[in-house]
Design a protein around this motif. Sequence first.
Motif, PDB file in Angstrom:
ATOM      1  N   VAL A 138       0.873  -1.174   0.000  1.00 23.76           N
ATOM      2  CA  VAL A 138       0.000   0.000   0.000  1.00 23.76           C
ATOM      3  C   VAL A 138       0.908   1.220   0.000  1.00 23.76           C
ATOM      4  O   VAL A 138       1.636   1.464   0.966  1.00 23.76           O
ATOM      5  N   VAL A 139       0.873   1.968  -1.078  1.00 22.11           N
ATOM      6  CA  VAL A 139       1.797   3.087  -1.287  1.00 22.11           C
ATOM      7  C   VAL A 139       1.023   4.397  -1.229  1.00 22.11           C
ATOM      8  O   VAL A 139       0.067   4.590  -1.985  1.00 22.11           O
ATOM      9  N   GLU A 140       1.444   5.277  -0.332  1.00 19.47           N
ATOM     10  CA  GLU A 140       0.803   6.585  -0.201  1.00 19.47           C
ATOM     11  C   GLU A 140       1.637   7.644  -0.920  1.00 19.47           C
ATOM     12  O   GLU A 140       2.834   7.786  -0.676  1.00 19.47           O
ATOM     13  N   GLY A 141       0.970   8.411  -1.793  1.00 18.55           N
ATOM     14  CA  GLY A 141       1.664   9.499  -2.477  1.00 18.55           C
ATOM     15  C   GLY A 141       1.529  10.820  -1.765  1.00 18.55           C
ATOM     16  O   GLY A 141       2.300  11.753  -2.012  1.00 18.55           O
ATOM     17  N   GLY A 142       0.540  10.941  -0.883  1.00 18.12           N
ATOM     18  CA  GLY A 142       0.311  12.147  -0.102  1.00 18.12           C
ATOM     19  C   GLY A 142       0.294  11.803   1.375  1.00 18.12           C
ATOM     20  O   GLY A 142       1.112  11.003   1.833  1.00 18.12           O
ATOM     21  N   PRO A 143      -0.631  12.362   2.143  1.00 14.36           N
ATOM     22  CA  PRO A 143      -0.691  12.044   3.573  1.00 14.36           C
ATOM     23  C   PRO A 143      -0.964  10.567   3.802  1.00 14.36           C
ATOM     24  O   PRO A 143      -1.731   9.945   3.063  1.00 14.36           O
ATOM     25  N   ASP A 144      -0.317  10.008   4.838  1.00 11.42           N
ATOM     26  CA  ASP A 144      -0.514   8.581   5.123  1.00 11.42           C
ATOM     27  C   ASP A 144      -1.325   8.344   6.380  1.00 11.42           C
ATOM     28  O   ASP A 144      -1.580   7.194   6.742  1.00 11.42           O
ATOM     29  N   GLY A 145      -1.728   9.408   7.080  1.00  8.33           N
ATOM     30  CA  GLY A 145      -2.497   9.244   8.296  1.00  8.33           C
ATOM     31  C   GLY A 145      -2.810  10.581   8.920  1.00  8.33           C
ATOM     32  O   GLY A 145      -2.647  11.634   8.301  1.00  8.33           O
ATOM     33  N   PHE A 146      -3.235  10.533  10.182  1.00  6.02           N
ATOM     34  CA  PHE A 146      -3.644  11.744  10.893  1.00  6.02           C
ATOM     35  C   PHE A 146      -3.478  11.500  12.389  1.00  6.02           C
ATOM     36  O   PHE A 146      -3.411  10.344  12.842  1.00  6.02           O
ATOM     37  N   LEU A 147      -3.412  12.570  13.147  1.00  5.55           N
ATOM     38  CA  LEU A 147      -3.279  12.450  14.594  1.00  5.55           C
ATOM     39  C   LEU A 147      -4.502  11.753  15.188  1.00  5.55           C
ATOM     40  O   LEU A 147      -5.647  12.131  14.901  1.00  5.55           O
ATOM     41  N   ALA A 148      -4.260  10.754  15.987  1.00  8.00           N
ATOM     42  CA  ALA A 148      -5.363   9.994  16.583  1.00  8.00           C
ATOM     43  C   ALA A 148      -6.241  10.864  17.471  1.00  8.00           C
ATOM     44  O   ALA A 148      -7.411  10.558  17.676  1.00  8.00           O
ATOM     45  N   ALA A 149      -5.697  11.962  17.989  1.00  3.74           N
ATOM     46  CA  ALA A 149      -6.462  12.839  18.866  1.00  3.74           C
ATOM     47  C   ALA A 149      -7.405  13.758  18.106  1.00  3.74           C
ATOM     48  O   ALA A 149      -8.241  14.421  18.718  1.00  3.74           O
TER      49      ALA A 149
END
Length: 371
Positions: free
Chosen positions: A58-69
């Motif tokens: 699974v290849v991300e070209g942009g953001p790969d996630g976000f703050l869990a909070a």
Amino acid sequence: MAVSATVVVAGAGLAGLAAAWELSRAGANVALLDAERRPGGMVVTERPGGPGEKDGFVVEGGPDGFLAAEPDIQELARDAGIGGRLVDQLASGSSLWTGRRLEPLAEGQAAALLGIQIPSDVGAQLAAPLQFGFRSFATGMLDLVEALVARLAPVFRPAQGVTGLAPATRGWRLSLNGGSTVEAEAVILALPAWAAARLVTGAGVPAARHLDDVIYYPSTTVSLAYRSDQFAAAPAGTGFVSAAEWGESGAAVRACSYSWLKYPGRAPPGHALIRAFVGPVDGDPAAAAHAELAGILGIRGSPLWSRAFTWPRGLPRYKPGHAGHVAAVRERLTRLAPLAIAGAGFDGAGVSACVKSGREAARQVLRRVGA
């Protein structure tokens, strides 16, 4: 030929998708426009599914996630029916590459070194160990885009960019590339700051020219795949940032994420996937990244494959006074037919901030049109 809609949302990145979702749920007649054929903006996930060397990655070209909070993107995911696809960060901790060795960093320090802005309401939550960390989606950030687009398909009009905005008898008239027009009671511009600045200024709000003060820095990410046995030892944590002074040291890698350790399902068993954030280089950024990472992480041999993504205008950075300029423009917009601005150029560059910005713009417009 002119058509009409209650609300036009210009821009199908996360802010625009979130706005259109909020409007459609409220029963508004929505048209979602985008200059590109592909929705999602900088959210790009490649997940090859057929047999071959890239199968199972699974290849991300942009953001790969976000703050869990941050709650906003997670609330939207649950509303869109994919709350069960949220996944937690597996590894924890990050390091600093000093040029000689990797040294551990305190939680949150890596983001500060990279200039990532963490909202103040989230910062307090990060002090609680169980709430610190990141989340993503089971098969990449595109999961959310696909879920929203599936529900918004009837109102999505790709390859229809907005070239002009002018007052109309009831609301606004938008000129589109190709010469067509759209009339709407209300408009949400979920566009980059420079594009929104031009349109809003042309619609009679001179103060909007200050929106173009936002500087968008170029961004290049390189994903590299290896076999696990190519590493002298498995890396620890989620990745590292570099202490190098860019433009002077000749170093290419500014930061590195161990994607296959950070989130589940990013690489098939026995393999590793690394994502490097690369500064300006002469030649192939993937080759430059591999050359440095091989020395830092003890990698033997060549990568199985690599994939580079370059965003010429990728990361917005705000000058002093930015929030005041945005507030002044929004105050002036309250005196016109319903018109709102949303997105990373105004309210924060994180994906959750974009979702929050888009949904709040939609709620503001809904109040004004009485939907």
